[in-house]
Design a protein around this motif. Structure first.
Motif, PDB file in Angstrom:
ATOM      1  N   ASP B   1      56.007 -45.882   2.110  1.00 33.19           N
ATOM      2  CA  ASP B   1      54.734 -46.128   1.448  1.00 33.19           C
ATOM      3  C   ASP B   1      54.771 -45.635   0.000  1.00 33.19           C
ATOM      4  OD1 ASP B   1      52.153 -47.106   1.668  1.00 33.19           O
ATOM      5  OD2 ASP B   1      51.331 -45.106   1.869  1.00 33.19           O
ATOM      6  N   THR B   2      55.761 -44.763  -0.325  1.00 35.06           N
ATOM      7  CA  THR B   2      55.848 -44.182  -1.660  1.00 35.06           C
ATOM      8  C   THR B   2      56.131 -45.260  -2.683  1.00 35.06           C
ATOM      9  OG1 THR B   2      56.740 -42.186  -0.665  1.00 35.06           O
ATOM     10  CG2 THR B   2      56.988 -42.424  -3.027  1.00 35.06           C
ATOM     11  N   ALA B   3      55.413 -45.249  -3.818  1.00 36.41           N
ATOM     12  CA  ALA B   3      55.557 -46.278  -4.820  1.00 36.41           C
ATOM     13  C   ALA B   3      56.786 -46.026  -5.707  1.00 36.41           C
ATOM     14  CB  ALA B   3      54.295 -46.360  -5.645  1.00 36.41           C
ATOM     15  N   VAL B   4      56.818 -44.844  -6.349  1.00 37.95           N
ATOM     16  CA  VAL B   4      57.942 -44.456  -7.189  1.00 37.95           C
ATOM     17  C   VAL B   4      58.472 -43.134  -6.639  1.00 37.95           C
ATOM     18  CG1 VAL B   4      58.758 -43.951  -9.511  1.00 37.95           C
ATOM     19  CG2 VAL B   4      56.849 -45.550  -9.192  1.00 37.95           C
ATOM     20  N   SER B   5      59.714 -43.140  -6.234  1.00 41.01           N
ATOM     21  CA  SER B   5      60.282 -41.923  -5.649  1.00 41.01           C
ATOM     22  C   SER B   5      61.478 -41.461  -6.465  1.00 41.01           C
ATOM     23  CB  SER B   5      60.687 -42.149  -4.191  1.00 41.01           C
ATOM     24  OG  SER B   5      61.653 -43.180  -4.111  1.00 41.01           O
ATOM     25  N   GLN B   6      61.683 -40.151  -6.458  1.00 42.58           N
ATOM     26  CA  GLN B   6      62.796 -39.551  -7.190  1.00 42.58           C
ATOM     27  C   GLN B   6      63.511 -38.572  -6.283  1.00 42.58           C
ATOM     28  OE1 GLN B   6      60.020 -38.913 -11.071  1.00 42.58           O
ATOM     29  NE2 GLN B   6      62.004 -37.872 -11.173  1.00 42.58           N
ATOM     30  N   THR B   7      64.824 -38.510  -6.413  1.00 45.49           N
ATOM     31  CA  THR B   7      65.605 -37.498  -5.711  1.00 45.49           C
ATOM     32  C   THR B   7      66.654 -36.930  -6.650  1.00 45.49           C
ATOM     33  OG1 THR B   7      67.069 -39.250  -4.894  1.00 45.49           O
ATOM     34  CG2 THR B   7      65.338 -38.483  -3.399  1.00 45.49           C
ATOM     35  N   PRO B   8      66.861 -35.624  -6.594  1.00 41.30           N
ATOM     36  CA  PRO B   8      66.109 -34.649  -5.794  1.00 41.30           C
ATOM     37  C   PRO B   8      64.819 -34.235  -6.483  1.00 41.30           C
ATOM     38  CG  PRO B   8      67.794 -33.519  -7.039  1.00 41.30           C
ATOM     39  CD  PRO B   8      67.937 -34.982  -7.375  1.00 41.30           C
ATOM     40  N   LYS B   9      63.999 -33.457  -5.825  1.00 40.77           N
ATOM     41  CA  LYS B   9      62.781 -32.930  -6.454  1.00 40.77           C
ATOM     42  C   LYS B   9      63.091 -31.688  -7.279  1.00 40.77           C
ATOM     43  CE  LYS B   9      59.228 -34.825  -3.509  1.00 40.77           C
ATOM     44  NZ  LYS B   9      58.259 -34.639  -2.447  1.00 40.77           N
ATOM     45  N   TYR B  10      64.079 -30.941  -6.820  1.00 38.83           N
ATOM     46  CA  TYR B  10      64.496 -29.738  -7.534  1.00 38.83           C
ATOM     47  C   TYR B  10      66.009 -29.770  -7.676  1.00 38.83           C
ATOM     48  CZ  TYR B  10      59.851 -28.032  -6.328  1.00 38.83           C
ATOM     49  OH  TYR B  10      58.497 -27.901  -6.181  1.00 38.83           O
ATOM     50  N   LEU B  11      66.475 -29.294  -8.824  1.00 43.28           N
ATOM     51  CA  LEU B  11      67.914 -29.284  -9.073  1.00 43.28           C
ATOM     52  C   LEU B  11      68.230 -28.033  -9.891  1.00 43.28           C
ATOM     53  CD1 LEU B  11      70.549 -30.821  -8.760  1.00 43.28           C
ATOM     54  CD2 LEU B  11      69.880 -32.265 -10.690  1.00 43.28           C
ATOM     55  N   VAL B  12      69.005 -27.143  -9.314  1.00 47.09           N
ATOM     56  CA  VAL B  12      69.429 -25.927 -10.007  1.00 47.09           C
ATOM     57  C   VAL B  12      70.929 -25.995 -10.149  1.00 47.09           C
ATOM     58  CG1 VAL B  12      69.446 -23.411 -10.024  1.00 47.09           C
ATOM     59  CG2 VAL B  12      67.534 -24.636  -8.972  1.00 47.09           C
ATOM     60  N   THR B  13      71.429 -25.820 -11.363  1.00 49.67           N
ATOM     61  CA  THR B  13      72.859 -26.002 -11.599  1.00 49.67           C
ATOM     62  C   THR B  13      73.322 -25.124 -12.750  1.00 49.67           C
ATOM     63  OG1 THR B  13      74.573 -27.683 -11.928  1.00 49.67           O
ATOM     64  CG2 THR B  13      72.542 -27.909 -13.213  1.00 49.67           C
ATOM     65  N   GLN B  14      74.619 -25.024 -12.888  1.00 45.12           N
ATOM     66  CA  GLN B  14      75.198 -24.200 -13.942  1.00 45.12           C
ATOM     67  C   GLN B  14      75.434 -25.031 -15.198  1.00 45.12           C
ATOM     68  OE1 GLN B  14      75.966 -20.875 -13.638  1.00 45.12           O
ATOM     69  NE2 GLN B  14      75.096 -20.848 -11.578  1.00 45.12           N
ATOM     70  N   MET B  15      75.415 -24.354 -16.313  1.00 42.29           N
ATOM     71  CA  MET B  15      75.762 -24.991 -17.588  1.00 42.29           C
ATOM     72  C   MET B  15      77.134 -25.641 -17.488  1.00 42.29           C
ATOM     73  SD  MET B  15      74.770 -22.775 -21.011  1.00 42.29           S
ATOM     74  CE  MET B  15      76.242 -21.903 -20.840  1.00 42.29           C
TER      75      MET B  15
END
Lengths: 117, 114
Positions: B1-15
Protein backbone atom coordinates in the motif's frame (compact mmCIF):
# COMPACT_ATOMS: atom_id res chain seq x y z
CA UNK A 1 17.06 31.70 -9.13
CA UNK A 2 14.15 31.46 -6.77
CA UNK A 3 14.39 31.90 -3.02
CA UNK A 4 11.88 31.09 -0.30
CA UNK A 5 12.01 32.78 3.11
CA UNK A 6 10.30 31.66 6.28
CA UNK A 7 11.05 34.28 8.88
CA UNK A 8 9.61 32.43 11.89
CA UNK A 9 11.94 29.62 13.01
CA UNK A 10 9.56 28.59 15.81
CA UNK A 11 5.97 29.22 16.76
CA UNK A 12 3.66 28.02 19.45
CA UNK A 13 -0.14 27.88 19.58
CA UNK A 14 -2.66 26.56 22.04
CA UNK A 15 -4.96 23.77 21.07
CA UNK A 16 -8.13 24.97 19.28
CA UNK A 17 -6.55 28.36 18.51
CA UNK A 18 -5.57 29.73 15.10
CA UNK A 19 -2.01 30.30 13.94
CA UNK A 20 -0.53 31.80 10.78
CA UNK A 21 2.86 30.81 9.37
CA UNK A 22 4.58 33.27 7.07
CA UNK A 23 6.32 32.63 3.77
CA UNK A 24 7.70 35.01 1.18
CA UNK A 25 9.43 34.16 -2.04
CA UNK A 26 11.38 35.85 -4.77
CA UNK A 27 11.00 34.98 -8.43
CA UNK A 28 10.84 36.56 -11.84
CA UNK A 29 8.54 33.80 -13.07
CA UNK A 30 4.88 34.45 -13.74
CA UNK A 31 3.67 30.85 -13.74
CA UNK A 32 4.51 28.80 -10.70
CA UNK A 33 3.13 26.72 -7.86
CA UNK A 34 3.42 27.08 -4.13
CA UNK A 35 3.17 24.37 -1.53
CA UNK A 36 3.14 23.85 2.20
CA UNK A 37 4.56 20.58 3.44
CA UNK A 38 4.44 19.30 7.01
CA UNK A 39 7.16 17.19 8.61
CA UNK A 40 6.10 15.67 11.95
CA UNK A 41 8.60 13.98 14.27
CA UNK A 42 8.15 10.81 12.20
CA UNK A 43 10.16 12.68 9.53
CA UNK A 44 7.64 11.96 6.76
CA UNK A 45 7.07 14.89 4.38
CA UNK A 46 3.33 15.37 4.00
CA UNK A 47 1.65 17.72 1.56
CA UNK A 48 -0.65 20.13 3.38
CA UNK A 49 -1.88 22.45 0.67
CA UNK A 50 -0.94 23.77 -2.77
CA UNK A 51 -1.71 26.85 -4.82
CA UNK A 52 -1.38 27.66 -8.50
CA UNK A 53 -0.09 31.19 -9.02
CA UNK A 54 -2.58 31.91 -11.81
CA UNK A 55 -5.51 31.29 -9.45
CA UNK A 56 -6.60 34.30 -7.45
CA UNK A 57 -8.74 32.25 -5.10
CA UNK A 58 -6.93 31.11 -1.99
CA UNK A 59 -6.65 27.35 -1.57
CA UNK A 60 -8.29 25.68 1.43
CA UNK A 61 -8.06 22.15 2.78
CA UNK A 62 -10.29 21.61 5.82
CA UNK A 63 -8.61 23.49 8.70
CA UNK A 64 -5.77 24.71 6.49
CA UNK A 65 -5.99 27.75 4.25
CA UNK A 66 -3.55 30.08 2.57
CA UNK A 67 -3.37 33.80 2.02
CA UNK A 68 -1.74 34.14 -1.38
CA UNK A 69 -0.67 37.67 -2.28
CA UNK A 70 1.00 37.42 -5.68
CA UNK A 71 2.06 41.05 -5.96
CA UNK A 72 3.64 40.93 -2.52
CA UNK A 73 5.07 37.44 -3.20
CA UNK A 74 3.61 36.21 0.04
CA UNK A 75 2.09 32.80 0.79
CA UNK A 76 1.07 32.37 4.42
CA UNK A 77 -0.55 29.30 5.93
CA UNK A 78 -3.39 29.57 8.42
CA UNK A 79 -4.21 26.64 10.65
CA UNK A 80 -7.57 26.90 12.37
CA UNK A 81 -8.68 24.91 15.40
CA UNK A 82 -5.12 23.72 15.99
CA UNK A 83 -4.71 20.13 17.13
CA UNK A 84 -1.88 18.38 18.93
CA UNK A 85 -1.24 16.39 15.79
CA UNK A 86 -0.39 19.61 13.95
CA UNK A 87 2.88 19.78 15.88
CA UNK A 88 5.54 19.58 13.16
CA UNK A 89 8.01 21.46 11.00
CA UNK A 90 6.23 23.31 8.21
CA UNK A 91 8.01 23.99 4.95
CA UNK A 92 6.95 26.45 2.31
CA UNK A 93 8.07 25.47 -1.19
CA UNK A 94 8.14 27.00 -4.68
CA UNK A 95 7.98 25.23 -8.01
CA UNK A 96 8.41 26.91 -11.35
CA UNK A 97 5.86 25.89 -13.95
CA UNK A 98 7.74 23.80 -16.46
CA UNK A 99 6.23 22.23 -19.52
CA UNK A 100 9.18 19.88 -19.54
CA UNK A 101 9.53 16.71 -17.63
CA UNK A 102 10.67 17.66 -14.13
CA UNK A 103 10.47 20.63 -11.82
CA UNK A 104 12.36 20.98 -8.60
CA UNK A 105 10.94 22.23 -5.33
CA UNK A 106 12.78 25.10 -3.69
CA UNK A 107 12.17 24.99 0.04
CA UNK A 108 12.24 27.57 2.80
CA UNK A 109 14.11 26.89 6.03
CA UNK A 110 10.99 25.76 7.86
CA UNK A 111 8.94 26.84 10.87
CA UNK A 112 8.72 24.56 13.86
CA UNK A 113 5.17 24.66 15.22
CA UNK A 114 4.36 23.43 18.69
CA UNK A 115 0.71 22.96 19.64
CA UNK A 116 0.20 23.03 23.40
CA UNK A 117 -2.67 22.10 25.70
CA UNK B 1 0.00 0.00 0.00
CA UNK B 2 3.07 2.25 0.46
CA UNK B 3 3.30 4.90 -2.27
CA UNK B 4 7.00 5.85 -2.12
CA UNK B 5 9.28 3.57 -0.16
CA UNK B 6 12.96 3.80 0.69
CA UNK B 7 15.43 1.28 2.05
CA UNK B 8 17.10 1.36 4.41
CA UNK B 9 15.49 3.80 6.85
CA UNK B 10 18.70 4.13 8.83
CA UNK B 11 22.26 3.72 7.66
CA UNK B 12 25.32 4.05 9.89
CA UNK B 13 28.69 3.62 8.23
CA UNK B 14 32.33 4.58 8.38
CA UNK B 15 34.01 7.31 6.40
CA UNK B 16 35.38 6.09 3.09
CA UNK B 17 32.77 3.37 2.62
CA UNK B 18 30.42 3.06 -0.37
CA UNK B 19 26.69 2.75 0.26
CA UNK B 20 23.43 2.68 -1.67
CA UNK B 21 19.91 3.85 -0.88
CA UNK B 22 17.00 2.41 -2.82
CA UNK B 23 13.71 4.05 -3.72
CA UNK B 24 10.59 2.59 -5.26
CA UNK B 25 7.23 4.14 -6.09
CA UNK B 26 4.01 2.34 -6.98
CA UNK B 27 2.10 5.44 -8.03
CA UNK B 28 2.81 5.03 -11.73
CA UNK B 29 4.63 8.36 -11.78
CA UNK B 30 7.09 9.23 -14.51
CA UNK B 31 9.42 11.46 -12.51
CA UNK B 32 11.50 10.73 -9.42
CA UNK B 33 13.74 12.91 -7.29
CA UNK B 34 16.40 12.81 -4.59
CA UNK B 35 16.51 15.54 -1.97
CA UNK B 36 18.99 16.01 0.87
CA UNK B 37 17.94 17.41 4.26
CA UNK B 38 20.89 18.62 6.30
CA UNK B 39 21.27 18.88 10.05
CA UNK B 40 19.53 22.27 10.06
CA UNK B 41 16.52 20.71 8.31
CA UNK B 42 17.22 22.49 5.03
CA UNK B 43 15.96 20.52 2.02
CA UNK B 44 17.66 20.76 -1.34
CA UNK B 45 17.16 18.97 -4.64
CA UNK B 46 19.97 16.70 -5.78
CA UNK B 47 18.72 14.84 -8.85
CA UNK B 48 15.64 14.15 -10.90
CA UNK B 49 14.92 11.41 -13.40
CA UNK B 50 12.07 11.19 -15.88
CA UNK B 51 11.41 7.78 -17.35
CA UNK B 52 14.96 6.64 -16.56
CA UNK B 53 16.52 9.79 -18.04
CA UNK B 54 18.49 12.27 -15.89
CA UNK B 55 16.74 15.65 -16.02
CA UNK B 56 18.02 17.61 -13.04
CA UNK B 57 21.54 17.38 -11.69
CA UNK B 58 22.25 20.07 -9.13
CA UNK B 59 25.74 20.84 -7.92
CA UNK B 60 26.41 17.54 -6.23
CA UNK B 61 29.82 15.88 -5.82
CA UNK B 62 30.34 13.16 -8.40
CA UNK B 63 30.72 10.69 -5.53
CA UNK B 64 26.92 10.65 -5.70
CA UNK B 65 25.57 8.65 -8.61
CA UNK B 66 21.86 8.07 -9.16
CA UNK B 67 20.65 5.10 -11.16
CA UNK B 68 17.18 4.44 -12.50
CA UNK B 69 16.73 0.85 -13.73
CA UNK B 70 13.09 1.61 -14.58
CA UNK B 71 10.68 4.46 -14.02
CA UNK B 72 9.46 3.01 -10.72
CA UNK B 73 12.92 2.88 -9.15
CA UNK B 74 15.60 5.47 -8.43
CA UNK B 75 18.62 4.44 -6.42
CA UNK B 76 21.37 6.61 -5.00
CA UNK B 77 24.90 5.31 -4.71
CA UNK B 78 27.45 7.21 -2.68
CA UNK B 79 31.18 6.49 -2.97
CA UNK B 80 33.88 7.36 -0.45
CA UNK B 81 31.48 8.63 2.18
CA UNK B 82 32.47 11.77 4.08
CA UNK B 83 31.31 13.16 7.41
CA UNK B 84 29.44 15.93 5.60
CA UNK B 85 27.28 13.37 3.82
CA UNK B 86 25.46 12.73 7.08
CA UNK B 87 21.88 13.83 6.42
CA UNK B 88 18.40 12.57 5.70
CA UNK B 89 17.89 11.65 2.06
CA UNK B 90 14.38 11.82 0.67
CA UNK B 91 13.12 10.24 -2.48
CA UNK B 92 10.03 11.74 -4.13
CA UNK B 93 7.95 11.14 -7.23
CA UNK B 94 5.49 13.12 -9.31
CA UNK B 95 3.27 12.54 -12.30
CA UNK B 96 3.98 14.31 -15.56
CA UNK B 97 0.55 15.56 -16.48
CA UNK B 98 1.53 19.05 -17.64
CA UNK B 99 -0.35 20.53 -14.70
CA UNK B 100 0.53 21.07 -11.08
CA UNK B 101 3.14 18.45 -10.33
CA UNK B 102 2.76 17.64 -6.68
CA UNK B 103 5.69 15.63 -5.37
CA UNK B 104 5.05 12.75 -3.00
CA UNK B 105 7.85 11.92 -0.61
CA UNK B 106 9.19 8.69 0.81
CA UNK B 107 9.87 8.30 4.55
CA UNK B 108 13.51 9.33 4.26
CA UNK B 109 16.79 7.54 4.92
CA UNK B 110 18.87 8.84 7.80
CA UNK B 111 22.55 8.43 6.93
CA UNK B 112 25.17 8.81 9.63
CA UNK B 113 28.82 8.75 8.63
CA UNK B 114 31.24 8.16 11.49
Amino acid sequence: AQTVTQSQPEMSVQEAETVTLSCTYDTSENNYYLFWYKQPPSRQMILVIRQEAYKQQNATENRFSVNFQKAAKSFSLKISDSQLGDTAMYFCAFMKHDTGTASKLTFGTGTRLQVTL
Amino acid sequence: DTAVSQTPKYLVTQMGNDKSIKCEQNLGHDTMYWYKQDSKKFLKIMFSYNNKELIINETVPNRFSPKSPDKAHLNLHINSLELGDSAVYFCASSPNTGGIETQYFGPGTRLLVL
